[in-house]
Design a protein around this motif. Structure first.
Motif, PDB file in Angstrom:
ATOM      1  N   VAL A  39      10.683  34.713   9.166  1.00 17.70           N
ATOM      2  CA  VAL A  39      11.690  33.812   8.598  1.00 17.70           C
ATOM      3  C   VAL A  39      11.341  33.393   7.177  1.00 17.70           C
ATOM      4  N   ALA A  40      10.144  33.706   6.732  1.00 15.57           N
ATOM      5  CA  ALA A  40       9.750  33.444   5.346  1.00 15.57           C
ATOM      6  C   ALA A  40       8.604  34.385   5.008  1.00 15.57           C
ATOM      7  N   GLY A  41       8.555  34.854   3.765  1.00 16.22           N
ATOM      8  CA  GLY A  41       7.508  35.796   3.372  1.00 16.22           C
ATOM      9  C   GLY A  41       7.765  37.175   3.939  1.00 16.22           C
ATOM     10  N   ARG A  42       6.692  37.836   4.440  1.00 17.57           N
ATOM     11  CA  ARG A  42       6.811  39.187   4.981  1.00 17.57           C
ATOM     12  C   ARG A  42       5.881  39.340   6.176  1.00 17.57           C
ATOM     13  N   ILE A  95      -1.948  37.687   7.923  1.00 20.46           N
ATOM     14  CA  ILE A  95      -1.486  36.978   9.111  1.00 20.46           C
ATOM     15  C   ILE A  95      -0.173  36.268   8.805  1.00 20.46           C
ATOM     16  N   ALA A  96       0.675  36.149   9.824  1.00 16.28           N
ATOM     17  CA  ALA A  96       1.900  35.345   9.743  1.00 16.28           C
ATOM     18  C   ALA A  96       1.793  34.243  10.785  1.00 16.28           C
ATOM     19  N   HIS A 107      -1.815  22.442   7.631  1.00 11.32           N
ATOM     20  CA  HIS A 107      -1.543  22.043   6.248  1.00 11.32           C
ATOM     21  C   HIS A 107      -1.750  23.225   5.293  1.00 11.32           C
ATOM     22  N   LYS A 108      -1.188  24.357   5.696  1.00  3.61           N
ATOM     23  CA  LYS A 108      -1.324  25.574   4.903  1.00  3.61           C
ATOM     24  C   LYS A 108       0.036  26.016   4.371  1.00  3.61           C
ATOM     25  N   HIS A 109      -0.024  26.934   3.414  1.00  5.61           N
ATOM     26  CA  HIS A 109       1.186  27.497   2.811  1.00  5.61           C
ATOM     27  C   HIS A 109       0.988  29.002   2.646  1.00  5.61           C
ATOM     28  N   LEU A 110       2.087  29.699   2.328  1.00  6.18           N
ATOM     29  CA  LEU A 110       1.992  31.129   2.061  1.00  6.18           C
ATOM     30  C   LEU A 110       0.997  31.369   0.937  1.00  6.18           C
ATOM     31  N   GLY A 111       0.130  32.348   1.159  1.00  9.15           N
ATOM     32  CA  GLY A 111      -0.892  32.670   0.167  1.00  9.15           C
ATOM     33  C   GLY A 111      -2.240  32.031   0.446  1.00  9.15           C
ATOM     34  N   ASP A 112      -2.273  30.992   1.324  1.00  5.80           N
ATOM     35  CA  ASP A 112      -3.546  30.361   1.664  1.00  5.80           C
ATOM     36  C   ASP A 112      -4.323  31.238   2.644  1.00  5.80           C
ATOM     37  N   ARG A 165      -5.338  36.077   5.220  1.00  7.10           N
ATOM     38  CA  ARG A 165      -4.451  35.485   4.214  1.00  7.10           C
ATOM     39  C   ARG A 165      -3.037  35.373   4.789  1.00  7.10           C
ATOM     40  N   ILE A 166      -2.423  34.205   4.640  1.00  6.37           N
ATOM     41  CA  ILE A 166      -1.083  33.954   5.183  1.00  6.37           C
ATOM     42  C   ILE A 166      -0.050  34.634   4.288  1.00  6.37           C
ATOM     43  N   VAL A 167       0.707  35.562   4.869  1.00  3.12           N
ATOM     44  CA  VAL A 167       1.723  36.287   4.092  1.00  3.12           C
ATOM     45  C   VAL A 167       3.138  36.022   4.599  1.00  3.12           C
ATOM     46  N   GLY A 168       3.296  35.325   5.720  1.00  6.85           N
ATOM     47  CA  GLY A 168       4.647  35.102   6.240  1.00  6.85           C
ATOM     48  C   GLY A 168       4.681  34.003   7.283  1.00  6.85           C
TER      49      GLY A 168
END
Length: 833
Positions: free
Chosen positions: A567-570, A578-579, A589-594, A608-611
């Motif tokens: 639903v966001a990212g890839r 990881i998604a 408390h994380k965001h895409l790219g963290d 690394r969070i990609v989605g």
């Protein structure tokens, strides 16, 4: 017929001037003879107005109170819904830490309890037994009676709690009672494993078959979670534990804690548990509060819907009430010249309207408060109502106080604005400017059409002013509300009937009966089935992500590509990507790219969070939340799975042509049965999409959508009807003139009836586009709370349906004053004017 609108207006102003002079003389003579002061005159005028308009005052007061009660009750209901689950957990002493410790010696248990501060703990034995006809239903045996008293106290729905001294009594969850029809007094038969069977690895039930009498139907914290889909928990007594220990296989001892101190205290308990019991093969530490995540997500959506309902209803109510109050007090307009000529100042004339305004404001506020208390048992609803530990009549003082104060301030402010505006009027003067209404009056349209549209667009002046603007706004608000509700309802239906939106990017799943350590590429013969296209293996296992327990999904591609719903990212593509679900992302408390770390100590691996992904339940009764989880590639899953793992759950999923789906399901089920697997397991393990409980919970309480639409329609129709009735009354002189120059009663009726289509067309043109925007925004907010894609839907039939319904309703309302005006005799109308 005359075409000079200005001349006609000036000519029609004469009767109004004569009426003002007559009123001036009458009031002047009365004041002179009575010798009353200015205060006495104000009091007398107010009393006369109250006596003459008592019925209208009561009607407006009831309108204010009714809509105020609905809004206040909804606000209070939203607040109670938002806190329902937390209050349920507090009232029941719900556990927030669960530790499976195998079968430790008593001294080790005492040492553990001392190390963690001796919190309230419930001791549960997990025996190798299950109901004979419901193998997936969990059974919990209280060891010493603390489970159900010190921790996880149930709410009795029917019957009573089991006697701790009776080995043959049991309580069941309300979800199991609803699913099976089991009633109080029913007898449950069970099957069990012997200790020798477990030691030899034989898991076909051959042990004792104890029976239990159902003495109570209860609701526990777990019954509000996704666990309820599989039937919740059957609870047995300490007497049973003493009677059957050593005779039925005992897998583990569960410790359920109610730890105070938040996340830090919970983390401390988990660390101590790992040090003391981590060597047991049955060791597991979990947060049972996470079971309620799905319930809380559904409650969040319901709470959001109630707030939207309250805001929309309050907006419509403010407009409708404001319009009605303003127009009611505007009836003083005709008397203002006479009152001014006899010496009353503007402040005195404003003061004369205060008593009636106070009656409407205070009466409406009182009715709203009483009505909100009466309506309080209706809230909360759905799963929030099941969670509420204290349903019934409530008085939410903050909402009642703010609501009553808001009603008083708003009504008095509108009344003051109306009085100030009305008392500033003088003798009517015609305007020399030409408006759109004049253009229609001078057009070459049929006289009934041109005059009807002109009346619909010309607001008039002073005592002949009509509430056209409010009528247009009211109709547009009604169309807006209904359109927004249709968008929300269609979007909810689209989510419920589109599996890929809630995570099922495949059509068929088949559970691997083995427990593989890794997510390999075996396909369970799905690749040989006709109609099967892409195939993937999905494995999942519980892990800690930076101290938070969650489930990690690994996607291994077998043929083609099947990825999680993003639903966001890839989607992840590398073994270090990881998604995460929305709840997981927010909790960490994380965001895409963290970057996040899975596991603990030196074995932890960085990803690394990609989605942001959606995680559906794979089978009915799965404790899996849409917005909580993590997805990695098959290679990424292999990086974190322990070498001695034997707890991985593995499914093979495939995309299948719709016409071949059932054939594939039957073929794979037959294959698993031929391989010696249990038929019931095969039937449950091979199937098509499983709808998440969160969505079902919302669909079951979707009645608030038509309720909101009905409320919006009623408020809009009140505004439109009021405007049309006032229009018909204040246009009597013009209608009489039209009849005098040759209009038949039917033409007069048609002239007024044209106001309806004009209102409807303007309402549709403005209401539908804005309603679509509002509906999309409301759905985006609700879908975001669920953690799914915010894709909105709007059925193609809705546009013409809303437009047609608006025309029909407005025309139906407009026909009533039109018929009444057509029956008015010309001579009477002109004589009155």
């Amino acid at each position: 017929m005359p075409r000079d609108g200005g001349a006609t207006t000036r000519a029609l102003a004469v009767p109004s001037t004569l009426l003002a002079l007559l009123l001036r003389r009458t009031v002047f003579v009365w004041v002179a003879r009575s010798g009353v002061s200015e205060v006495g005159a104000i009091r007398m005028l107010s009393a006369i107005d109250l006596r003459r308009r008592w019925l209208a005052t009561i009607a407006i007061t009831l309108l204010i109170g009714t809509v105020g009660a609905i809004v206040i009750a909804t606000v209070a209901g939203a607040r109670r819904s938002d806190t329902a689950l937390r209050r349920f957990n507090d009232a029941s002493g719900s556990a927030n830490v669960e530790v499976e410790v195998g079968t430790p010696p008593p001294q080790q248990l005492r040492a553990f309890e001392t190390a963690v501060g001796s919190p309230p703990v419930g001791l549960i034995h997990a025996y190798g037994m299950s109901p004979s006809d419901r193998p997936n239903v969990a059974m919990a045996t209280s060891v010493d009676g603390t489970f159900g008293t010190a921790v996880d106290r149930p709410r009795v729905i029917a019957g009573r709690l089991a006697d701790p001294r009776a080995a043959d009594e049991a309580t069941i969850s309300e979800s199991l009672a609803q699913q099976t029809g089991i009633k109080l007094g029913s007898v449950l038969t069970t099957v069990s494993l012997t200790p020798e069977q477990v030691a030899s690895g034989d898991f076909v039930p051959k042990g004792l078959r104890p029976s239990f009498r159902v003495v109570g139907i209860v609701r526990r914290p777990g019954d509000l979670s996704d666990l309820a889909a599989s039937g919740g928990i059957i609870t047995l007594t300490p007497a049973f534990d003493r009677a059957y220990q050593g005779k039925i296989a005992l897998f583990t001892l569960d410790l359920r804690f109610r730890v105070q101190g938040g996340a830090v205290a919970i983390a401390h308990v988990k660390d101590v548990a790992r040090r003391m019991f981590g060597s047991s093969r049955y060791f597991r530490v979990d947060n049972p509060g996470s079971e309620n995540t799905g319930a809380q997500n559904a409650i969040d959506v319901l709470t959001t819907a109630l707030w939207i309902f309250a805001v929309v209803a309050a907006s419509a109510a403010l407009f409708t009430v404001g319009m009605v109050v303003f127009r009611e007090l505007a009836r003083w307009r005709a008397q203002q010249p006479a009152l001014r000529w006899i010496g009353m100042t503007r402040l005195e004339r404003v003061a004369a309207t205060v008593p009636r305004s106070l009656v409407m404001a205070t009466g409406g506020a009182a009715i709203a408060v009483i009505g909100a208390i009466i309506l309080s048992p209706l809230f909360p609803f759905g799963i929030a109502r099941r969670a509420d530990p204290d349903p019934g009549v409530h008085a939410y003082l903050f909402a009642l106080g703010v609501g009553a104060a808001g009603i008083l301030i708003f009504v008095l402010a509108v009344a003051a604005a109306a009085a100030i505006r009305v008392t500033g009027v003088g003798i009517d003067r015609a305007s020399g400017s030409q408006s759109i209404a004049d253009a229609f009056g001078l057009s070459r349209l049929r006289p009934t059409v041109s005059n009807g549209v002109r009346m619909a667009l010309d607001p008039g002046r002073d005592e002949r002013a009509v509430p056209l603007r409010s009528a247009f706004v009211g109709a547009a608000v009604g169309v807006l509300g209904v359109t927004a509700v249709l968008v929300f309802a269609a979007s909810l239906g689209n989510l419920a009937h589109t599996p890929r939106l809630y995570g099922w990017t495949w059509d068929v799943k088949a559970r691997d009966p083995s427990t593989p350590a890794h997510c390999d590429r075996k396909s369970l013969d799905l690749g040989r089935q006709p109609g099967v296209a892409d195939i993937a293996a999905i494995c999942y296992l519980g892990f800690e992500i930076e101290g938070r327990d969650t489930v990690v999904w690994g996607f291994t591609q077998v043929r083609g590509s099947i990825e999680p719903t993003i639903v966001a990212g890839r989607e992840p593509s590398g073994d270090d990507e990881i998604a995460l679900g929305l709840d997981t992302t927010n909790a960490l408390h994380k965001h895409l790219g963290d970057t996040v770390r899975i596991g603990s100590g030196k074995a932890a691996r960085a990803f690394r969070i990609v989605g942001r992904a959606v995680f559906p339940p794979m089978t009915y009764g799965d404790v899996q939340h849409l917005a909580d989880g993590a997805a990695v590639t098959g290679a990424g899953f292999a990086r974190i799975v322990p070498t001695d793992n034997d707890a991985t759950t593995r499914y093979v999923v495939a995309r299948v042509a719709p016409r071949d789906r059932m054939n594939v399901v039957r073929s794979v089920r037959a294959l698993l049965i031929r391989q010696g697997n249990d038929p019931e397991m095969a039937a449950d393990g091979v199937s098509g999409p499983t709808r998440p409980p969160e969505i079902d919970r919302i669909r079951h309480v979707a009645w608030f959508l038509p309720a909101l639409a009905v409320l919006m329609c009623l408020l809009a129709l009140i505004a439109v009807a009021h405007a049309l009735i006032v229009t018909a009354r204040r246009r009597r002189r013009e209608l009489a003139v039209l009849k005098a120059i040759g209009f038949t009663p039917g033409q007069v009726r048609t002239t007024l009836a044209w106001e309806g289509p004009t209102l409807a067309i303007v309402a549709v043109v403005f209401g539908i586009p804005v309603g679509v925007i509002v509906g999309r925004l409301a759905w985006s907010l609700a879908a975001h709370n669920l953690g799914v894609a915010t894709t909105a839907a709007f059925p193609a039939w809705a546009l013409p349906a809303v437009a047609a319904a608006t025309l029909l309703l407005v025309n139906a309302v407009a026909s009533l004053p039109a018929r009444a005006a057509a029956r008015t005799r010309t001579s009477v109308a002109l004589a009155v004017e």
